[in-house]
Scaffold this motif. Structure first.
Motif, PDB file in Angstrom:
ATOM      1  N   ALA A  60     -27.972  62.179  53.383  1.00 16.63           N
ATOM      2  CA  ALA A  60     -28.488  63.394  54.009  1.00 16.63           C
ATOM      3  C   ALA A  60     -28.969  63.038  55.409  1.00 16.63           C
ATOM      4  CB  ALA A  60     -29.629  63.980  53.200  1.00 16.63           C
ATOM      5  N   GLY A  61     -29.076  64.059  56.268  1.00 15.34           N
ATOM      6  CA  GLY A  61     -29.567  63.869  57.629  1.00 15.34           C
ATOM      7  C   GLY A  61     -28.633  64.513  58.631  1.00 15.34           C
ATOM      8  N   ASP A  62     -28.951  64.416  59.899  1.00 15.79           N
ATOM      9  CA  ASP A  62     -28.138  64.992  60.976  1.00 15.79           C
ATOM     10  C   ASP A  62     -27.607  66.371  60.593  1.00 15.79           C
ATOM     11  OD1 ASP A  62     -28.427  63.129  62.993  1.00 15.79           O
ATOM     12  OD2 ASP A  62     -26.496  62.185  62.670  1.00 15.79           O
ATOM     13  N   THR A  63     -26.338  66.462  60.250  1.00 16.56           N
ATOM     14  CA  THR A  63     -25.673  67.732  59.972  1.00 16.56           C
ATOM     15  C   THR A  63     -25.532  68.023  58.481  1.00 16.56           C
ATOM     16  OG1 THR A  63     -23.502  66.669  60.029  1.00 16.56           O
ATOM     17  CG2 THR A  63     -24.336  67.556  62.106  1.00 16.56           C
ATOM     18  N   VAL A  64     -26.012  67.123  57.621  1.00 11.24           N
ATOM     19  CA  VAL A  64     -25.782  67.201  56.173  1.00 11.24           C
ATOM     20  C   VAL A  64     -27.095  67.433  55.429  1.00 11.24           C
ATOM     21  CG1 VAL A  64     -24.995  65.873  54.174  1.00 11.24           C
ATOM     22  CG2 VAL A  64     -23.785  65.666  56.345  1.00 11.24           C
ATOM     23  N   THR A  65     -27.105  68.439  54.526  1.00 15.65           N
ATOM     24  CA  THR A  65     -28.293  68.640  53.697  1.00 15.65           C
ATOM     25  C   THR A  65     -28.243  67.790  52.435  1.00 15.65           C
ATOM     26  OG1 THR A  65     -27.319  70.559  52.597  1.00 15.65           O
ATOM     27  CG2 THR A  65     -28.707  70.984  54.515  1.00 15.65           C
ATOM     28  N   HIS A  66     -27.091  67.724  51.777  1.00 15.67           N
ATOM     29  CA  HIS A  66     -26.907  66.916  50.566  1.00 15.67           C
ATOM     30  C   HIS A  66     -25.480  66.406  50.539  1.00 15.67           C
ATOM     31  CE1 HIS A  66     -30.656  68.358  48.837  1.00 15.67           C
ATOM     32  NE2 HIS A  66     -30.271  69.579  49.152  1.00 15.67           N
ATOM     33  N   GLY A  67     -25.312  65.115  50.295  1.00 12.52           N
ATOM     34  CA  GLY A  67     -23.983  64.538  50.170  1.00 12.52           C
ATOM     35  C   GLY A  67     -23.927  63.560  49.025  1.00 12.52           C
ATOM     36  N   ARG A  68     -22.752  63.448  48.398  1.00 13.51           N
ATOM     37  CA  ARG A  68     -22.530  62.508  47.299  1.00 13.51           C
ATOM     38  C   ARG A  68     -21.191  61.809  47.507  1.00 13.51           C
ATOM     39  NH1 ARG A  68     -27.086  63.743  46.864  1.00 13.51           N
ATOM     40  NH2 ARG A  68     -28.149  64.700  45.116  1.00 13.51           N
ATOM     41  N   PHE A  69     -21.108  60.571  47.023  1.00 17.01           N
ATOM     42  CA  PHE A  69     -19.849  59.844  47.094  1.00 17.01           C
ATOM     43  C   PHE A  69     -19.685  58.959  45.869  1.00 17.01           C
ATOM     44  CE2 PHE A  69     -22.971  57.296  49.384  1.00 17.01           C
ATOM     45  CZ  PHE A  69     -22.793  56.019  48.856  1.00 17.01           C
ATOM     46  N   VAL A  70     -18.427  58.616  45.578  1.00 18.97           N
ATOM     47  CA  VAL A  70     -18.104  57.692  44.490  1.00 18.97           C
ATOM     48  C   VAL A  70     -16.802  56.989  44.858  1.00 18.97           C
ATOM     49  CG1 VAL A  70     -16.811  59.393  43.111  1.00 18.97           C
ATOM     50  CG2 VAL A  70     -17.896  57.429  41.985  1.00 18.97           C
ATOM     51  N   GLY A  71     -16.701  55.734  44.441  1.00 21.50           N
ATOM     52  CA  GLY A  71     -15.494  54.974  44.733  1.00 21.50           C
ATOM     53  C   GLY A  71     -15.565  53.572  44.166  1.00 21.50           C
ATOM     54  N   THR A  72     -14.860  52.652  44.824  1.00 25.74           N
ATOM     55  CA  THR A  72     -14.779  51.276  44.356  1.00 25.74           C
ATOM     56  C   THR A  72     -14.965  50.305  45.513  1.00 25.74           C
ATOM     57  OG1 THR A  72     -12.383  51.269  44.664  1.00 25.74           O
ATOM     58  CG2 THR A  72     -13.199  51.853  42.464  1.00 25.74           C
ATOM     59  N   ARG A  73     -15.375  49.079  45.152  1.00 26.60           N
ATOM     60  CA  ARG A  73     -15.447  47.994  46.141  1.00 26.60           C
ATOM     61  C   ARG A  73     -14.607  46.844  45.630  1.00 26.60           C
ATOM     62  NH1 ARG A  73     -17.805  43.257  46.805  1.00 26.60           N
ATOM     63  NH2 ARG A  73     -19.229  43.518  45.045  1.00 26.60           N
ATOM     64  N   ASP A  74     -13.774  46.304  46.512  1.00 30.39           N
ATOM     65  CA  ASP A  74     -12.969  45.123  46.220  1.00 30.39           C
ATOM     66  C   ASP A  74     -13.181  44.155  47.373  1.00 30.39           C
ATOM     67  OD1 ASP A  74     -11.159  43.254  45.310  1.00 30.39           O
ATOM     68  OD2 ASP A  74      -9.379  44.468  45.740  1.00 30.39           O
ATOM     69  N   GLY A  75     -13.992  43.131  47.159  1.00 32.62           N
ATOM     70  CA  GLY A  75     -14.322  42.203  48.237  1.00 32.62           C
ATOM     71  C   GLY A  75     -15.108  42.908  49.313  1.00 32.62           C
ATOM     72  N   ASP A  76     -14.593  42.837  50.548  1.00 31.72           N
ATOM     73  CA  ASP A  76     -15.303  43.478  51.667  1.00 31.72           C
ATOM     74  C   ASP A  76     -14.769  44.873  51.977  1.00 31.72           C
ATOM     75  OD1 ASP A  76     -12.861  42.831  52.800  1.00 31.72           O
ATOM     76  OD2 ASP A  76     -13.723  41.982  54.622  1.00 31.72           O
ATOM     77  N   ARG A  77     -14.001  45.456  51.065  1.00 35.91           N
ATOM     78  CA  ARG A  77     -13.449  46.807  51.269  1.00 35.91           C
ATOM     79  C   ARG A  77     -14.054  47.793  50.270  1.00 35.91           C
ATOM     80  NH1 ARG A  77     -11.334  47.087  56.133  1.00 35.91           N
ATOM     81  NH2 ARG A  77     -10.295  48.975  55.475  1.00 35.91           N
ATOM     82  N   VAL A  78     -14.467  48.948  50.777  1.00 38.04           N
ATOM     83  CA  VAL A  78     -15.020  50.016  49.946  1.00 38.04           C
ATOM     84  C   VAL A  78     -14.168  51.264  50.175  1.00 38.04           C
ATOM     85  CG1 VAL A  78     -17.021  51.479  49.498  1.00 38.04           C
ATOM     86  CG2 VAL A  78     -17.353  49.075  50.134  1.00 38.04           C
ATOM     87  N   ALA A  79     -13.672  51.848  49.100  1.00 42.61           N
ATOM     88  CA  ALA A  79     -12.906  53.094  49.181  1.00 42.61           C
ATOM     89  C   ALA A  79     -13.668  54.163  48.409  1.00 42.61           C
ATOM     90  CB  ALA A  79     -11.517  52.903  48.587  1.00 42.61           C
ATOM     91  N   ILE A  80     -13.955  55.295  49.066  1.00 42.35           N
ATOM     92  CA  ILE A  80     -14.725  56.359  48.407  1.00 42.35           C
ATOM     93  C   ILE A  80     -14.125  57.733  48.679  1.00 42.35           C
ATOM     94  CG2 ILE A  80     -16.910  55.072  48.506  1.00 42.35           C
ATOM     95  CD1 ILE A  80     -17.735  57.031  50.800  1.00 42.35           C
ATOM     96  N   SER A  81     -14.517  58.669  47.839  1.00 43.36           N
ATOM     97  CA  SER A  81     -14.327  60.103  48.071  1.00 43.36           C
ATOM     98  C   SER A  81     -15.720  60.683  48.233  1.00 43.36           C
ATOM     99  CB  SER A  81     -13.633  60.765  46.892  1.00 43.36           C
ATOM    100  OG  SER A  81     -12.320  60.274  46.756  1.00 43.36           O
TER     101      SER A  81
END
Length: 112
Positions: free
Chosen positions: A40-61
């Motif tokens: 949250a902050g700046d232009t966002v009131t509420h945000g959520r994300f989910v994804g995976t991490r493989d080493g130094d890479r993170v992929a989310i929606s």
């Protein structure tokens, strides 16, 4: 490296101006290669994300409610970097659903 319980703030973004007095804050959780969190902050009131991490890479929606009304969502891929101070940085390439314009943001870890 583990993102569990780490807090980050956005320091730059090509998608919008960053309010350095009240930047978007992200809280990450991680278990068994799965990452999730909120923001949250700046232009966002509420945000959520989910994804995976493989080493130094993170992929989310992600999806968030905008302060101006409506919602936005998309996908991102981040590179996790460790600074000389030992704190992490996330360099994120992302797009919004319905818009293939690539954007880049940088988030810096906030120390405890």
């Amino acid at each position: 490296m583990n993102l569990n319980g780490r807090k980050f703030v956005m320091v730059s973004s090509t998608a919008s101006a960053v309010n350095h007095d009240s930047p978007t804050e992200f809280l990450y959780w991680e278990a068994d290669g799965v990452v999730w969190g909120s923001y949250a902050g700046d232009t966002v009131t509420h945000g959520r994300f989910v994804g995976t991490r493989d080493g130094d890479r993170v992929a989310i929606s992600y999806v968030h409610a905008l302060k101006t009304g409506g919602t936005a969502g998309g996908r991102s891929s981040s590179r996790v970097e460790t600074g000389k101070d030992g704190l992490l940085r996330l360099v994120e390439e992302f797009t919004f659903d319905g818009d293939d314009t690539p954007h880049v943001s940088v988030c810096a870890e906030v120390p405890d």
